[in-house]
Design a protein around this motif. Sequence first.
Motif, PDB file in Angstrom:
ATOM      1  N   GLY A  88      -9.122   3.441   0.695  1.00 55.16           N
ATOM      2  CA  GLY A  88     -10.382   3.230  -0.002  1.00 55.16           C
ATOM      3  C   GLY A  88     -11.476   3.717   1.067  1.00 55.16           C
ATOM      4  N   HIS A  89     -12.494   4.123   0.510  1.00 60.13           N
ATOM      5  CA  HIS A  89     -13.580   4.801   1.162  1.00 60.13           C
ATOM      6  C   HIS A  89     -14.258   3.890   1.975  1.00 60.13           C
ATOM      7  CE1 HIS A  89     -14.139   8.613  -1.684  1.00 60.13           C
ATOM      8  NE2 HIS A  89     -13.206   8.559  -0.818  1.00 60.13           N
ATOM      9  N   CYS A  90     -14.251   2.547   1.529  1.00 56.02           N
ATOM     10  CA  CYS A  90     -14.948   1.365   2.249  1.00 56.02           C
ATOM     11  C   CYS A  90     -14.283   1.148   3.631  1.00 56.02           C
ATOM     12  CB  CYS A  90     -14.961   0.262   1.545  1.00 56.02           C
ATOM     13  SG  CYS A  90     -13.267  -0.362   0.801  1.00 56.02           S
ATOM     14  N   VAL A 121     -18.678  -6.023  -4.678  1.00 52.73           N
ATOM     15  CA  VAL A 121     -18.278  -4.735  -5.343  1.00 52.73           C
ATOM     16  C   VAL A 121     -16.945  -4.467  -5.037  1.00 52.73           C
ATOM     17  CG1 VAL A 121     -18.937  -2.476  -5.780  1.00 52.73           C
ATOM     18  CG2 VAL A 121     -20.818  -4.149  -5.359  1.00 52.73           C
ATOM     19  N   TRP A 122     -16.215  -4.348  -6.157  1.00 50.41           N
ATOM     20  CA  TRP A 122     -14.936  -3.980  -5.843  1.00 50.41           C
ATOM     21  C   TRP A 122     -14.529  -2.793  -7.273  1.00 50.41           C
ATOM     22  CZ3 TRP A 122     -10.738  -6.210  -3.195  1.00 50.41           C
ATOM     23  CH2 TRP A 122     -11.050  -7.502  -2.467  1.00 50.41           C
ATOM     24  N   GLY A 123     -13.977  -1.693  -6.852  1.00 45.87           N
ATOM     25  CA  GLY A 123     -13.952  -0.635  -7.774  1.00 45.87           C
ATOM     26  C   GLY A 123     -15.046  -0.122  -8.386  1.00 45.87           C
ATOM     27  N   GLY A 124     -16.028  -0.104  -7.721  1.00 44.96           N
ATOM     28  CA  GLY A 124     -17.483   0.274  -8.223  1.00 44.96           C
ATOM     29  C   GLY A 124     -18.181  -0.592  -9.230  1.00 44.96           C
ATOM     30  N   CYS A 142     -13.702   7.389  -5.018  1.00 44.34           N
ATOM     31  CA  CYS A 142     -12.598   6.664  -4.106  1.00 44.34           C
ATOM     32  C   CYS A 142     -11.244   6.926  -4.863  1.00 44.34           C
ATOM     33  CB  CYS A 142     -13.096   5.135  -4.056  1.00 44.34           C
ATOM     34  SG  CYS A 142     -11.843   4.254  -3.130  1.00 44.34           S
ATOM     35  N   TRP A 145      -2.693   0.415  -0.276  1.00 44.98           N
ATOM     36  CA  TRP A 145      -3.671   1.232  -0.939  1.00 44.98           C
ATOM     37  C   TRP A 145      -4.984   0.830  -0.279  1.00 44.98           C
ATOM     38  CZ3 TRP A 145      -7.566  -1.219  -3.514  1.00 44.98           C
ATOM     39  CH2 TRP A 145      -7.393  -2.592  -3.859  1.00 44.98           C
ATOM     40  N   VAL A 203      -8.865   5.107  -4.737  1.00 48.58           N
ATOM     41  CA  VAL A 203      -8.127   3.705  -5.330  1.00 48.58           C
ATOM     42  C   VAL A 203      -8.936   3.136  -6.114  1.00 48.58           C
ATOM     43  CG1 VAL A 203      -6.389   4.014  -3.257  1.00 48.58           C
ATOM     44  CG2 VAL A 203      -8.782   2.699  -3.075  1.00 48.58           C
ATOM     45  N   ILE A 204     -10.099   3.868  -6.620  1.00 42.74           N
ATOM     46  CA  ILE A 204     -11.040   2.822  -7.373  1.00 42.74           C
ATOM     47  C   ILE A 204     -10.380   2.205  -8.650  1.00 42.74           C
ATOM     48  CG2 ILE A 204     -11.754   5.079  -9.202  1.00 42.74           C
ATOM     49  CD1 ILE A 204     -14.529   3.925  -8.979  1.00 42.74           C
ATOM     50  N   CYS A 253      -8.416  -0.806  -7.283  1.00 43.50           N
ATOM     51  CA  CYS A 253      -9.304  -1.510  -6.730  1.00 43.50           C
ATOM     52  C   CYS A 253     -10.125  -2.479  -7.730  1.00 43.50           C
ATOM     53  CB  CYS A 253     -10.413  -0.972  -5.863  1.00 43.50           C
ATOM     54  SG  CYS A 253     -11.389  -2.024  -5.043  1.00 43.50           S
ATOM     55  N   HIS A 311     -10.382  -7.874   1.852  1.00 44.32           N
ATOM     56  CA  HIS A 311      -9.229  -7.049   1.238  1.00 44.32           C
ATOM     57  C   HIS A 311      -8.110  -7.271   1.752  1.00 44.32           C
ATOM     58  CE1 HIS A 311     -11.900  -3.478  -0.722  1.00 44.32           C
ATOM     59  NE2 HIS A 311     -12.521  -4.674  -1.096  1.00 44.32           N
ATOM     60  N   PHE A 367     -20.769  -4.066   0.578  1.00 42.61           N
ATOM     61  CA  PHE A 367     -20.089  -4.525  -0.703  1.00 42.61           C
ATOM     62  C   PHE A 367     -20.247  -6.111  -1.108  1.00 42.61           C
ATOM     63  CE2 PHE A 367     -18.064  -0.694   0.843  1.00 42.61           C
ATOM     64  CZ  PHE A 367     -17.822  -0.031  -0.231  1.00 42.61           C
ATOM     65  N   ILE A 407     -20.582   4.516  -2.772  1.00 45.68           N
ATOM     66  CA  ILE A 407     -19.450   4.760  -1.963  1.00 45.68           C
ATOM     67  C   ILE A 407     -17.984   4.679  -2.665  1.00 45.68           C
ATOM     68  CG2 ILE A 407     -18.229   3.474  -0.043  1.00 45.68           C
ATOM     69  CD1 ILE A 407     -20.774   2.750   1.123  1.00 45.68           C
ATOM     70  N   CYS A 408     -17.921   3.842  -3.689  1.00 47.92           N
ATOM     71  CA  CYS A 408     -16.888   3.807  -4.568  1.00 47.92           C
ATOM     72  C   CYS A 408     -16.540   4.860  -5.488  1.00 47.92           C
ATOM     73  CB  CYS A 408     -17.116   2.597  -5.562  1.00 47.92           C
ATOM     74  SG  CYS A 408     -16.923   1.099  -4.721  1.00 47.92           S
TER      75      CYS A 408
HETATM   76  S1  SF4 Z   1     -13.136   1.345  -5.010  1.00 46.24           S
HETATM   77 FE1  SF4 Z   1     -12.569  -0.392  -3.845  1.00 46.24          FE
HETATM   78  S2  SF4 Z   1     -11.461   0.318  -2.221  1.00 46.24           S
HETATM   79 FE2  SF4 Z   1     -12.514   1.953  -2.962  1.00 46.24          FE
HETATM   80  S3  SF4 Z   1     -14.604   2.035  -1.767  1.00 46.24           S
HETATM   81 FE3  SF4 Z   1     -15.045   0.701  -3.805  1.00 46.24          FE
HETATM   82  S4  SF4 Z   1     -14.463  -1.020  -2.813  1.00 46.24           S
HETATM   83 FE4  SF4 Z   1     -13.379   0.211  -1.393  1.00 46.24          FE
END
Ligand code: SF4
Length: 104
Positions: free
Chosen positions: A36-38, A83-86, A64, A32, A66-67, A70, A7, A46, A60-61
């Motif tokens: 993030g929750h991550c 995994v990005w943005g769920g 979040c 941003w 900033v989903i 992300c 990231h 992830f 986890i997403c």
């Molecule tokens: S949406 Fe992105 S920033 Fe948020 S927890 Fe998921 S991978 Fe991390």
Amino acid sequence: MTARQLHRVQPLRASSRAAVPTLGLPLDPAPWMKHGHCAETDPEAFFPELGERSEPAKRICEGCPVINLCREYALDNDIRFGVWGGWSEKQRIAERRRRKQVAA
Ligand code: SF4
């Protein structure tokens, strides 16, 4: 490389700046991403290995803050792993196809 490291080093292309909804947050990735929750969890979740489930990371997403940033960041930068943005890579491929069809 961990998700957190990825990231941080992934450059934000100029073309993605206009496409990313701001949600009131700065567009520079470092600011941003820290929301993030991550940032508070195991980054390895992830990047599941072949045969491992991506659902733990997706959970986890959920919620979040900033989903959307992300998700758009991963789509705009053609990020192939994790995994990005769920969304998994398969989901991002499907979304890219859908957007191309809509734009055509
Ligand atoms: S949406 Fe992105 S920033 Fe948020 S927890 Fe998921 S991978 Fe991390």
